[in-house]
Design a protein around this motif. Structure first.
Motif, PDB file in Angstrom:
ATOM      1  N   GLY A  22       0.820  -1.206   0.000  1.00 31.20           N
ATOM      2  CA  GLY A  22       0.000   0.000   0.000  1.00 31.20           C
ATOM      3  C   GLY A  22       0.850   1.251   0.000  1.00 31.20           C
ATOM      4  N   ALA A  25       2.368   1.493  -3.485  1.00 33.61           N
ATOM      5  CA  ALA A  25       1.363   1.930  -4.458  1.00 33.61           C
ATOM      6  C   ALA A  25       1.027   3.406  -4.267  1.00 33.61           C
ATOM      7  CB  ALA A  25       0.103   1.073  -4.325  1.00 33.61           C
ATOM      8  N   ALA A 112      -7.570   8.612 -12.428  1.00 31.01           N
ATOM      9  CA  ALA A 112      -8.002   7.225 -12.610  1.00 31.01           C
ATOM     10  C   ALA A 112      -7.213   6.568 -13.731  1.00 31.01           C
ATOM     11  CB  ALA A 112      -9.501   7.178 -12.907  1.00 31.01           C
ATOM     12  N   ASP A 119      -1.822  -0.001 -12.459  1.00 27.59           N
ATOM     13  CA  ASP A 119      -2.373  -1.341 -12.250  1.00 27.59           C
ATOM     14  C   ASP A 119      -1.736  -2.344 -13.201  1.00 27.59           C
ATOM     15  OD1 ASP A 119      -4.006  -0.554 -10.235  1.00 27.59           O
ATOM     16  OD2 ASP A 119      -5.847  -1.349 -11.118  1.00 27.59           O
ATOM     17  N   LEU A 138      -9.843  -7.582  -3.001  1.00 19.06           N
ATOM     18  CA  LEU A 138      -9.661  -6.208  -2.530  1.00 19.06           C
ATOM     19  C   LEU A 138     -11.002  -5.476  -2.496  1.00 19.06           C
ATOM     20  CD1 LEU A 138      -6.333  -5.073  -4.251  1.00 19.06           C
ATOM     21  CD2 LEU A 138      -6.699  -5.855  -1.907  1.00 19.06           C
ATOM     22  N   THR A 142     -12.472  -3.788   0.795  1.00 17.55           N
ATOM     23  CA  THR A 142     -12.783  -2.365   0.749  1.00 17.55           C
ATOM     24  C   THR A 142     -14.209  -2.104   1.214  1.00 17.55           C
ATOM     25  OG1 THR A 142     -11.250  -2.032  -1.101  1.00 17.55           O
ATOM     26  CG2 THR A 142     -12.931  -0.368  -0.759  1.00 17.55           C
ATOM     27  N   LEU A 147     -14.839   1.650   2.966  1.00 20.90           N
ATOM     28  CA  LEU A 147     -14.043   2.613   2.196  1.00 20.90           C
ATOM     29  C   LEU A 147     -14.663   2.810   0.807  1.00 20.90           C
ATOM     30  CD1 LEU A 147     -10.506   1.288   3.159  1.00 20.90           C
ATOM     31  CD2 LEU A 147     -11.605   3.366   3.966  1.00 20.90           C
TER      32      LEU A 147
ATOM     33  N   LEU B  10     -11.486   5.611 -10.335  1.00 18.79           N
ATOM     34  CA  LEU B  10     -10.349   5.476  -9.428  1.00 18.79           C
ATOM     35  C   LEU B  10     -10.574   4.450  -8.323  1.00 18.79           C
ATOM     36  CD1 LEU B  10      -7.575   6.387  -8.663  1.00 18.79           C
ATOM     37  CD2 LEU B  10      -8.550   8.445  -7.665  1.00 18.79           C
ATOM     38  N   PRO B  11     -11.728   4.473  -7.657  1.00 23.96           N
ATOM     39  CA  PRO B  11     -11.881   3.559  -6.519  1.00 23.96           C
ATOM     40  C   PRO B  11     -11.874   2.090  -6.914  1.00 23.96           C
ATOM     41  CG  PRO B  11     -13.838   4.924  -6.783  1.00 23.96           C
ATOM     42  CD  PRO B  11     -12.884   5.360  -7.808  1.00 23.96           C
ATOM     43  N   THR B  13      -9.656   0.727  -8.923  1.00 29.88           N
ATOM     44  CA  THR B  13      -8.316   0.266  -9.308  1.00 29.88           C
ATOM     45  C   THR B  13      -7.624  -0.465  -8.158  1.00 29.88           C
ATOM     46  OG1 THR B  13      -7.291   2.344  -8.633  1.00 29.88           O
ATOM     47  CG2 THR B  13      -8.036   2.182 -10.904  1.00 29.88           C
ATOM     48  N   VAL B  14      -6.762  -1.369  -8.539  1.00 25.35           N
ATOM     49  CA  VAL B  14      -5.992  -2.116  -7.544  1.00 25.35           C
ATOM     50  C   VAL B  14      -5.083  -1.172  -6.765  1.00 25.35           C
ATOM     51  CG1 VAL B  14      -4.148  -3.808  -7.246  1.00 25.35           C
ATOM     52  CG2 VAL B  14      -6.037  -4.290  -8.810  1.00 25.35           C
ATOM     53  N   VAL B  15      -4.462  -0.245  -7.475  1.00 22.33           N
ATOM     54  CA  VAL B  15      -3.543   0.685  -6.830  1.00 22.33           C
ATOM     55  C   VAL B  15      -4.237   1.504  -5.747  1.00 22.33           C
ATOM     56  CG1 VAL B  15      -2.307   2.853  -7.226  1.00 22.33           C
ATOM     57  CG2 VAL B  15      -1.862   0.881  -8.681  1.00 22.33           C
ATOM     58  N   PHE B  16      -5.387   2.034  -6.087  1.00 21.31           N
ATOM     59  CA  PHE B  16      -6.122   2.842  -5.113  1.00 21.31           C
ATOM     60  C   PHE B  16      -6.513   2.006  -3.900  1.00 21.31           C
ATOM     61  CE2 PHE B  16      -9.935   4.850  -3.379  1.00 21.31           C
ATOM     62  CZ  PHE B  16      -9.554   6.172  -3.310  1.00 21.31           C
ATOM     63  N   ARG B  17      -6.999   0.813  -4.154  1.00 20.28           N
ATOM     64  CA  ARG B  17      -7.447  -0.032  -3.040  1.00 20.28           C
ATOM     65  C   ARG B  17      -6.281  -0.511  -2.202  1.00 20.28           C
ATOM     66  NH1 ARG B  17     -12.237  -2.814  -6.288  1.00 20.28           N
ATOM     67  NH2 ARG B  17     -13.881  -1.393  -5.581  1.00 20.28           N
ATOM     68  N   LEU B  18      -5.179  -0.817  -2.855  1.00 19.16           N
ATOM     69  CA  LEU B  18      -3.986  -1.184  -2.089  1.00 19.16           C
ATOM     70  C   LEU B  18      -3.596  -0.025  -1.179  1.00 19.16           C
ATOM     71  CD1 LEU B  18      -1.460  -3.086  -4.403  1.00 19.16           C
ATOM     72  CD2 LEU B  18      -2.626  -3.931  -2.375  1.00 19.16           C
ATOM     73  N   GLY B  19      -3.666   1.176  -1.723  1.00 20.86           N
ATOM     74  CA  GLY B  19      -3.305   2.347  -0.944  1.00 20.86           C
ATOM     75  C   GLY B  19      -4.189   2.536   0.272  1.00 20.86           C
ATOM     76  N   LEU B  21      -6.437   0.408   1.679  1.00 19.46           N
ATOM     77  CA  LEU B  21      -6.405  -0.729   2.592  1.00 19.46           C
ATOM     78  C   LEU B  21      -5.060  -0.824   3.303  1.00 19.46           C
ATOM     79  CD1 LEU B  21      -8.276  -3.429   0.470  1.00 19.46           C
ATOM     80  CD2 LEU B  21      -9.031  -2.434   2.648  1.00 19.46           C
TER      81      LEU B  21
END
Lengths: 148, 148
Positions: A22, A25, A112, A119, A138, A142, A147, B10-11, B13-19, B21
DNA sequence: CCAGCATCATTCAGAGTGTGAATCATTCAT
DNA sequence: ATGAATGATTCACACTCTGAATGATGCTGG
């Protein structure tokens, strides 16, 4: 020999890996959106706004999990960029209602796009099945955490 | 109408969720290990030490992705706790070789136990299959990024 | 041998980020 | 109408981390 279940060291835990990945990222994403003069929290604020109207900045702060005073400075900057509009609620003139402008929606979409590009990099080492499973898991986590 | 592929916000994406979470996981983990007078980075340093000897603090800093000066203060605190030992390398007396003490290994194991407990909470909403897939995918990403 | 340069740990000042208390405006309830 | 509650804003401060000195040690070419 070793316990098969639950005896793994710290680096093998989901929590630890979520934390490190995290951070990674987040840092990479931060670099990308720096070009738009945005920090991660700005994108977070805009994201929350895009998902539904916020009654007030306090409301926004609660949804973001930050102090109301931080929302002030984030909104200040976004307003300067023309990404957000502050409007006093006529029903309750203490409240500032924030709304995304067209430009704000454009900015958010650019963020995005950057995230989707990242990604691809991140999940390049995964099989399509693995990538799909990761996204699914994920998403569940989430949602569970409330979230965006 | 919408692109089926890659058009998510955006929400999603894996990157956003990794961030997000990752931040959440990190915060929760930090709360847990506060009882041992440790911050997340202390656990990170001990983890790196546990995985193999560090030639020097610089080496350690590189592996952790932080400035050498930060390693100094982290090591100071861990030394105060009796979790690590600083020994001047006789071969090169500029180097401080850090090693985990028995107490340090105990502390690290306690951190791991806390993390495993958190894992249960986090993955409670997942099916066993999903949890396994998540762990697998995170392991791949972690390895790819060269993280512990 | 030693003079100069490189590398290591350490200290220190400062940037960046976020919080909580104080303040002021507005609303609500009595 | 007045006092308590709620909102936004400001401000001082804490925390974390970094990068530039500093000093000690090691290395190398003459």
């Amino acid at each position: 020999m070793d316990d098969v279940k639950g005896a793994a060291g710290l680096p093998a835990t989901v929590v630890f890996r979520l934390g490190t990945l995290g951070t990674l990222a987040g840092d990479r994403f931060a670099e990308k959106i720096e070009a738009y003069d945005l920090k991660v929290k700005h994108a977070g604020l805009m994201t929350v706004l895009s998902l539904g109207p916020a009654v007030s900045q306090q409301d926004l702060a609660a949804k973001m999990g930050v102090a109301p005073s931080l929302v002030v400075s984030l909104a200040d900057h976004l307003e300067t960029l023309g990404a957000v509009q502050r409007v006093r609620d006529p029903q309750d003139r203490r409240r500032q209602v924030l709304t995304l402008t067209a430009h704000g929606r454009e900015l958010l979409e650019k963020c995005a796009a950057e995230a989707r590009a990242l990604d691809e990099e991140f999940t390049a080492a995964l099989t399509p099945d693995q990538a799909a499973a990761l996204g699914q898991a994920l998403a569940v986590l989430t949602a569970q955490a409330g979230l965006p």
